[in-house]
Design an enzyme around this catalytic site. Sequence first.
Site, mmCIF file in Angstrom:
data_model
loop_
_atom_site.group_PDB
_atom_site.id
_atom_site.type_symbol
_atom_site.label_atom_id
_atom_site.label_comp_id
_atom_site.label_asym_id
_atom_site.label_seq_id
_atom_site.Cartn_x
_atom_site.Cartn_y
_atom_site.Cartn_z
ATOM 1 N N HIS A 311 0.854 -1.180 0.000
ATOM 2 C CA HIS A 311 0.000 0.000 0.000
ATOM 3 C C HIS A 311 0.894 1.234 0.000
ATOM 4 O O HIS A 311 1.945 1.223 0.628
ATOM 5 C CB HIS A 311 -0.908 0.004 1.248
ATOM 6 C CG HIS A 311 -2.052 0.935 1.110
ATOM 7 N ND1 HIS A 311 -1.941 2.262 1.398
ATOM 8 C CD2 HIS A 311 -3.315 0.725 0.671
ATOM 9 C CE1 HIS A 311 -3.106 2.847 1.148
ATOM 10 N NE2 HIS A 311 -3.951 1.935 0.707
ATOM 11 N N ASP A 369 -8.050 -5.317 -0.025
ATOM 12 C CA ASP A 369 -8.543 -6.001 -1.217
ATOM 13 C C ASP A 369 -8.191 -7.470 -1.251
ATOM 14 O O ASP A 369 -8.797 -8.248 -1.984
ATOM 15 C CB ASP A 369 -7.977 -5.331 -2.476
ATOM 16 C CG ASP A 369 -8.611 -3.982 -2.666
ATOM 17 O OD1 ASP A 369 -9.793 -3.856 -2.344
ATOM 18 O OD2 ASP A 369 -7.918 -3.058 -3.112
HETATM 19 N N1 ACO Z 1 4.248 -7.315 -4.981
HETATM 20 C C1 ACO Z 1 5.582 -7.353 -5.129
HETATM 21 N N2 ACO Z 1 6.394 -6.307 -4.902
HETATM 22 C C2 ACO Z 1 5.817 -5.158 -4.520
HETATM 23 C C3 ACO Z 1 4.426 -5.054 -4.350
HETATM 24 C C4 ACO Z 1 3.630 -6.184 -4.581
HETATM 25 N N3 ACO Z 1 2.279 -6.145 -4.432
HETATM 26 N N4 ACO Z 1 4.111 -3.785 -3.958
HETATM 27 C C5 ACO Z 1 5.285 -3.124 -3.898
HETATM 28 N N5 ACO Z 1 6.316 -3.950 -4.234
HETATM 29 C C6 ACO Z 1 7.755 -3.644 -4.228
HETATM 30 C C7 ACO Z 1 8.127 -2.685 -5.345
HETATM 31 O O1 ACO Z 1 8.473 -3.380 -6.526
HETATM 32 C C8 ACO Z 1 9.290 -1.954 -4.732
HETATM 33 O O2 ACO Z 1 10.423 -2.810 -4.782
HETATM 34 P P1 ACO Z 1 11.925 -2.205 -4.979
HETATM 35 O O3 ACO Z 1 12.153 -1.359 -3.754
HETATM 36 O O4 ACO Z 1 12.791 -3.405 -5.083
HETATM 37 O O5 ACO Z 1 11.856 -1.385 -6.248
HETATM 38 C C9 ACO Z 1 8.902 -1.826 -3.251
HETATM 39 O O6 ACO Z 1 8.019 -2.928 -3.000
HETATM 40 C C10 ACO Z 1 8.222 -0.523 -2.913
HETATM 41 O O7 ACO Z 1 7.043 -0.419 -3.670
HETATM 42 P P2 ACO Z 1 6.509 0.892 -4.365
HETATM 43 O O8 ACO Z 1 6.221 0.573 -5.815
HETATM 44 O O9 ACO Z 1 7.374 2.061 -4.062
HETATM 45 O O10 ACO Z 1 5.151 1.077 -3.603
HETATM 46 P P3 ACO Z 1 4.048 2.112 -3.986
HETATM 47 O O11 ACO Z 1 3.686 2.780 -2.722
HETATM 48 O O12 ACO Z 1 4.424 2.964 -5.134
HETATM 49 O O13 ACO Z 1 2.891 1.143 -4.520
HETATM 50 C C11 ACO Z 1 0.947 -0.153 -4.627
HETATM 51 C C12 ACO Z 1 1.792 0.808 -3.783
HETATM 52 C C13 ACO Z 1 0.625 0.470 -5.984
HETATM 53 C C14 ACO Z 1 -0.376 -0.390 -3.885
HETATM 54 C C15 ACO Z 1 1.728 -1.469 -4.820
HETATM 55 O O14 ACO Z 1 2.053 -2.009 -3.559
HETATM 56 C C16 ACO Z 1 0.960 -2.495 -5.640
HETATM 57 O O15 ACO Z 1 0.970 -2.409 -6.868
HETATM 58 N N6 ACO Z 1 0.283 -3.468 -4.965
HETATM 59 C C17 ACO Z 1 -0.505 -4.468 -5.673
HETATM 60 C C18 ACO Z 1 -1.833 -3.871 -6.103
HETATM 61 C C19 ACO Z 1 -2.772 -3.677 -4.953
HETATM 62 O O16 ACO Z 1 -3.014 -4.572 -4.154
HETATM 63 N N7 ACO Z 1 -3.377 -2.466 -4.896
HETATM 64 C C20 ACO Z 1 -4.388 -2.145 -3.886
HETATM 65 C C21 ACO Z 1 -3.993 -0.951 -3.104
HETATM 66 S S1 ACO Z 1 -5.149 -0.711 -1.804
HETATM 67 C C22 ACO Z 1 -6.467 0.058 -2.490
HETATM 68 O O17 ACO Z 1 -6.436 0.674 -3.533
HETATM 69 C C23 ACO Z 1 -7.695 -0.075 -1.731
#
Ligand code: ACO
Length: 435
Positions: A311, A369
Amino acid sequence: MSSRTTGSVTVTLDGTNRSASLPLLSGSLGPSVVDIRKLYNELGIFTYDPGYGATASCESRITYIDGDAGVLLYRGYPIEQLAEQSDFIEVAYLLMYGELPTKAQLAEFERGVTLHTMVHEQIRRFYDGFRRDAHPMAVMCGVVGAMSAFYHDSLDINDPEQRRIAAFRLVAKVPTIAAWAYKYALGQPFMYPRNDLKYAENFLYMLNAVPAEEYRVNPVLARAMDRILVLHADHEQNASTSTVRLAGSTGANPYACIAAGIAALWGPAHGGANEAVLKMLSEIGHPKNIPAFIEKVKDRNSNVKLMGFGHRVYKNFDPRAKIMQRTCHEVLAELGIKDEPLLDLAMELERIALSDDYFISRKLYPNVDFYSGIILKAMGIPTSMFTVIFAVARTVGWVSQWKEMIEDPSQRIGRPRQVYSGPTQRDYVPLGNRG
Ligand code: ACO
């Protein structure tokens, strides 16, 4: 608004003697913010924050999140207390008006919402223009946007009474519009709302009933739906809410603004995630395939994410996920689902991911979710409707945030800046002279 100046921050341009003293503002909770509005005038520079992860775009009194502590408050009240002790209609009042209602206020509010649940009859015909296999979110964007073509008496955003009526109409009619999007895809008759049912009950009735026979709403499922609505009702300045505010900042009418919010919610990184969780679970298929899937997720080049994990704000746990996990078990017990392979798979995936250093070091935990998709699936709701249900819940948050913005005297059109890195100025070359 009521933030206070509690200090200042001095920004100095290295290598020059130029600096600017910028006010430090504090709200009632959370980190202070630097007010950078005069930075460009004083130093000729902008700030750079792609994704707005470090930028407060507005002052708000509605929802507070402490992502590190796993705290979510609506108007100061913890989400856990509201999910356990309140219901969606009371939470909607709280979000819209700022305080918990008295008995009389709640009764009047509930009646007002109930009396607005029918939609203009001509909207029925609007559905016929869509293909039957259209995604219901596409139908939602279209029909909610089209409300501005039907309710001309609530389009003047400068009239507080018209704003109030538009807010009521949106909260009241969105379940009807959503249920009809579903019925349209099924080819079943549209069910009209029933005034003797509560908000979540009525929504389940319009989704599941058919005119040919009596339909009784299961109270455990109604409670679960109500809880899903409460947990998704608002979440401060997330992507769809910021979209609503940005669209609203131009003076666009509320129906158009909420349609913009629905469009932003549709993406799999936001509201589309619960649908994506189910797709991911069925692709994995069996617990024995989890390790290989986790390896793929960890491979930077694969572009595969563990959906329902992570998140932007919660970097410890998502408090809504804990409540959802409990509700998930209640629903499965009520429906007599003991061995739900998808749930077993989800639990095993959760267990493995939570003990894997990749996820621990990045503070990636299940979000709301991860569980809501499983609950909705158990309730017989198809995956394409998951984000629609999220949109039904979030409408009250969008409307509350939109109203707050319009009523904020410091509100201006939202207009971010950029770092331009394209070509510098050059002269047009006539077609015949180009190599
Ligand atoms: N699976 C694997 N790796 C992940 C995930 C994931 N679900 N989420 C983040 N990471 C990794 C990133 O690749 C990044 O790795 P790195 O440091 O090696 O580059 C690190 O964790 C940090 O992640 P960010 O991309 O900076 O996190 P950000 O805050 O931008 O993204 C997001 C948040 C978009 C929700 C992301 O976690 C994601 O895509 N999750 C899956 C989709 C999801 O479940 N969305 C629902 C959100 S809740 C809602 O809308 C109600």
